[in-house]
Design an enzyme around this catalytic site. Structure first.
Site, PDB file in Angstrom:
ATOM      1  N   PHE A  11      44.956  38.196  78.104  1.00 61.57           N
ATOM      2  CA  PHE A  11      44.476  39.388  78.815  1.00 61.57           C
ATOM      3  C   PHE A  11      43.035  39.730  78.388  1.00 61.57           C
ATOM      4  CE2 PHE A  11      44.466  44.090  77.739  1.00 61.57           C
ATOM      5  CZ  PHE A  11      43.853  44.483  78.915  1.00 61.57           C
ATOM      6  N   GLY A  36      49.098  33.431  76.669  1.00 59.55           N
ATOM      7  CA  GLY A  36      48.027  33.374  77.668  1.00 59.55           C
ATOM      8  C   GLY A  36      48.526  32.672  78.927  1.00 59.55           C
ATOM      9  N   ASP A  55      46.270  24.255  70.197  1.00 63.92           N
ATOM     10  CA  ASP A  55      46.832  25.229  69.264  1.00 63.92           C
ATOM     11  C   ASP A  55      45.882  25.313  68.067  1.00 63.92           C
ATOM     12  OD1 ASP A  55      48.253  26.548  67.342  1.00 63.92           O
ATOM     13  OD2 ASP A  55      50.130  25.467  67.690  1.00 63.92           O
ATOM     14  N   TYR A  61      37.917  19.663  65.868  1.00 63.53           N
ATOM     15  CA  TYR A  61      36.543  19.254  65.553  1.00 63.53           C
ATOM     16  C   TYR A  61      35.727  19.212  66.830  1.00 63.53           C
ATOM     17  CZ  TYR A  61      38.845  17.960  61.281  1.00 63.53           C
ATOM     18  OH  TYR A  61      39.583  18.016  60.139  1.00 63.53           O
ATOM     19  N   LEU A  72      40.334  35.299  69.007  1.00 62.22           N
ATOM     20  CA  LEU A  72      41.271  36.297  69.526  1.00 62.22           C
ATOM     21  C   LEU A  72      42.711  35.795  69.549  1.00 62.22           C
ATOM     22  CD1 LEU A  72      38.489  37.362  70.662  1.00 62.22           C
ATOM     23  CD2 LEU A  72      39.765  38.209  72.617  1.00 62.22           C
ATOM     24  N   LYS A  90      51.344  32.237  61.635  1.00 62.72           N
ATOM     25  CA  LYS A  90      50.556  31.002  61.535  1.00 62.72           C
ATOM     26  C   LYS A  90      49.184  31.138  62.195  1.00 62.72           C
ATOM     27  CE  LYS A  90      52.462  26.880  61.935  1.00 62.72           C
ATOM     28  NZ  LYS A  90      53.328  25.797  62.477  1.00 62.72           N
ATOM     29  N   TYR A 144      52.713  40.656  62.181  1.00 56.78           N
ATOM     30  CA  TYR A 144      51.410  40.809  62.844  1.00 56.78           C
ATOM     31  C   TYR A 144      50.431  41.536  61.917  1.00 56.78           C
ATOM     32  CZ  TYR A 144      48.141  42.073  66.638  1.00 56.78           C
ATOM     33  OH  TYR A 144      47.038  42.232  67.453  1.00 56.78           O
ATOM     34  N   ARG A 185      54.680  45.956  76.474  1.00 56.68           N
ATOM     35  CA  ARG A 185      53.883  47.096  76.034  1.00 56.68           C
ATOM     36  C   ARG A 185      54.042  48.272  76.992  1.00 56.68           C
ATOM     37  NH1 ARG A 185      48.484  44.305  73.529  1.00 56.68           N
ATOM     38  NH2 ARG A 185      48.754  42.812  75.199  1.00 56.68           N
TER      39      ARG A 185
HETATM   40  N1  UDP Z   1      56.827  52.556  74.259  1.00 53.82           N
HETATM   41  C1  UDP Z   1      57.703  53.300  75.010  1.00 53.82           C
HETATM   42  N2  UDP Z   1      58.331  52.693  76.051  1.00 53.82           N
HETATM   43  C2  UDP Z   1      58.117  51.389  76.407  1.00 53.82           C
HETATM   44  C3  UDP Z   1      57.207  50.631  75.646  1.00 53.82           C
HETATM   45  C4  UDP Z   1      56.574  51.252  74.572  1.00 53.82           C
HETATM   46  O1  UDP Z   1      57.929  54.493  74.731  1.00 53.82           O
HETATM   47  O2  UDP Z   1      58.740  50.925  77.388  1.00 53.82           O
HETATM   48  C5  UDP Z   1      56.126  53.211  73.142  1.00 53.82           C
HETATM   49  C6  UDP Z   1      56.232  52.475  71.807  1.00 53.82           C
HETATM   50  O3  UDP Z   1      57.401  52.852  71.123  1.00 53.82           O
HETATM   51  C7  UDP Z   1      54.958  52.922  71.117  1.00 53.82           C
HETATM   52  C8  UDP Z   1      53.961  53.127  72.258  1.00 53.82           C
HETATM   53  O4  UDP Z   1      54.743  53.232  73.436  1.00 53.82           O
HETATM   54  O5  UDP Z   1      55.162  54.167  70.479  1.00 53.82           O
HETATM   55  C9  UDP Z   1      52.984  51.971  72.420  1.00 53.82           C
HETATM   56  O6  UDP Z   1      53.724  50.781  72.404  1.00 53.82           O
HETATM   57  P1  UDP Z   1      53.095  49.363  72.726  1.00 53.82           P
HETATM   58  O7  UDP Z   1      54.206  48.374  72.644  1.00 53.82           O
HETATM   59  O8  UDP Z   1      52.315  49.420  73.983  1.00 53.82           O
HETATM   60  O9  UDP Z   1      52.028  49.065  71.584  1.00 53.82           O
HETATM   61  P2  UDP Z   1      51.786  49.547  70.078  1.00 53.82           P
HETATM   62  O10 UDP Z   1      50.762  50.593  70.179  1.00 53.82           O
HETATM   63  O11 UDP Z   1      53.067  50.072  69.481  1.00 53.82           O
HETATM   64  O12 UDP Z   1      51.316  48.324  69.407  1.00 53.82           O
END
Ligand code: UDP
Length: 317
Positions: A11, A36, A55, A61, A72, A90, A144, A185
């Site tokens: 992204f 990706g 990967d 090289y 990234l 990793k 992470y 997310r």
């Molecule tokens: N979240 C939520 N519902 C969802 C997905 C995420 O309430 O369907 C919340 C999650 O618990 C967090 C925030 O949204 O508090 C952001 O989550 P995300 O996974 O986008 O990224 P983070 O900032 O946690 O890395």
């Protein structure tokens, strides 16, 4: 200028490739396509662009001289790094080590894409770069957070010990077109749910906060930092902070959806607050975000409306 972007088909990486091409760079994207996608770069027709399906945890090289490396590559969504815990560790450890080695051999300037996750569940709000963080190393997000903390440490070691020219950007929540609808997310989840007329899944009571930066602002900040002479970490993110419950209401309003809200269990170690202190970026780079949440979300919703497969969301396990 010959520039490598690892994770260039992701992204954020794909938007960075677009920006670099527009600035005249020759761009080599390296991506193993785990998170990706070729779709993110298929619009690029420039003969200054190549993509290698590689990967970066394996040494690479190059015969030709490389000027810049933007590193990234990594799963970046909590659901992805829970699915891919070893790969996440990793790529943060071995991948960063390999790319630093390549930068050293080539005399290239190296940038690490770090993250607000290095602050863990922060006890200080907003988070300045000087804050050391509050991370649970053995929790599910530790794969992470600790990979990126190690990556920062080895980047600074190459800088101090080998004199390598390095940059560290701490990227806060970013959104926009080309996010994967099923990356789990909050932005793709809520938009997907609103468009499908499903209830929006708010985790916990929704009082946790996040601050969302539109992707064009984010890559502009990343680019400016790379071109600056500042070698310590810099936060790049939007300081406009919202609770997740507020955010759910914004998305339903914006999409004109009749969706309701359901509350689900809060994931383990989910940070309660997150907001970047961007004074450094303002002073050093003359950077601050320009795109407001309304405009950014309109673009993002427009993108999700057009892509096929609107039906696949992904929830936290
Ligand atoms: N979240 C939520 N519902 C969802 C997905 C995420 O309430 O369907 C919340 C999650 O618990 C967090 C925030 O949204 O508090 C952001 O989550 P995300 O996974 O986008 O990224 P983070 O900032 O946690 O890395």
């Amino acid at each position: 200028m010959k520039t490598i972007v690892t994770g260039g088909a992701g992204f954020l990486g794909s938007h960075l490739c677009d920006l670099l091409l527009s600035k005249g760079h020759q761009v080599i994207c390296i991506d193993n396509m785990v998170t990706g996608s070729e779709r993110n770069i298929e619009h690029i027709s420039s003969d200054r662009f190549t993509c290698l399906k590689n990967d970066v945890t394996k040494p690479i090289y190059f015969g030709d001289r490389i000027d810049y490396i933007f590193h990234l590559a990594s799963p970046a969504s909590p659901v992805d790094y829970l699915d891919l815990p070893i790969q996440t560790l990793k790529v943060g450890a071995l991948g960063t080590y390999n790319m630093l080695g390549l930068a050293k051999e080539q005399g290239a300037r190296f940038m690490l894409a770090s993250t607000s996750e290095v602050y863990g569940d922060p006890l200080v709000n907003p988070q300045p770069e000087e804050y050391w963080g509050n991370v649970n190393s053995i929790g599910p997000r530790g794969v992470y957070d600790e990979a990126k903390r190690y990556a920062e440490a080895i980047t600074m070691a190459y800088h101090r010990y080998h004199g390598l020219d390095t940059r560290i950007v701490r990227i806060f929540n970013t959104y926009g077109p080309r996010m994967r609808l099923n990356d789990g997310r909050v932005v793709p989840n809520f938009i997907g749910q609103a468009l499908r007329g499903e209830d929006l899944t708010v985790y916990g009571d929704g009082s946790q906060t996040r601050s969302f930066c539109y992707v064009s602002d984010e890559v502009d900040g990343i680019y400016r930092l790379m071109m600056s002479d500042y070698t310590l970490p810099v936060n790049i993110g939007n300081p406009e902070e919202h609770t997740i419950l507020e955010f759910a209401k914004i998305i339903t309003r914006m999409t004109g959806s009749s969706s309701g809200i359901v509350f689900k269990e809060l994931p383990v170690d989910d940070p309660k607050q997150r907001r970047p202190d961007i004074e450094k970026a303002r002073k050093l780079l003359g950077w601050e975000p320009k795109v407001g949440l309304g405009d950014g979300l309109r673009e993002t919703v427009g993108y999700f409306q057009k892509i096929p497969g609107k039906s696949q969301g992904k929830s936290h396990p």
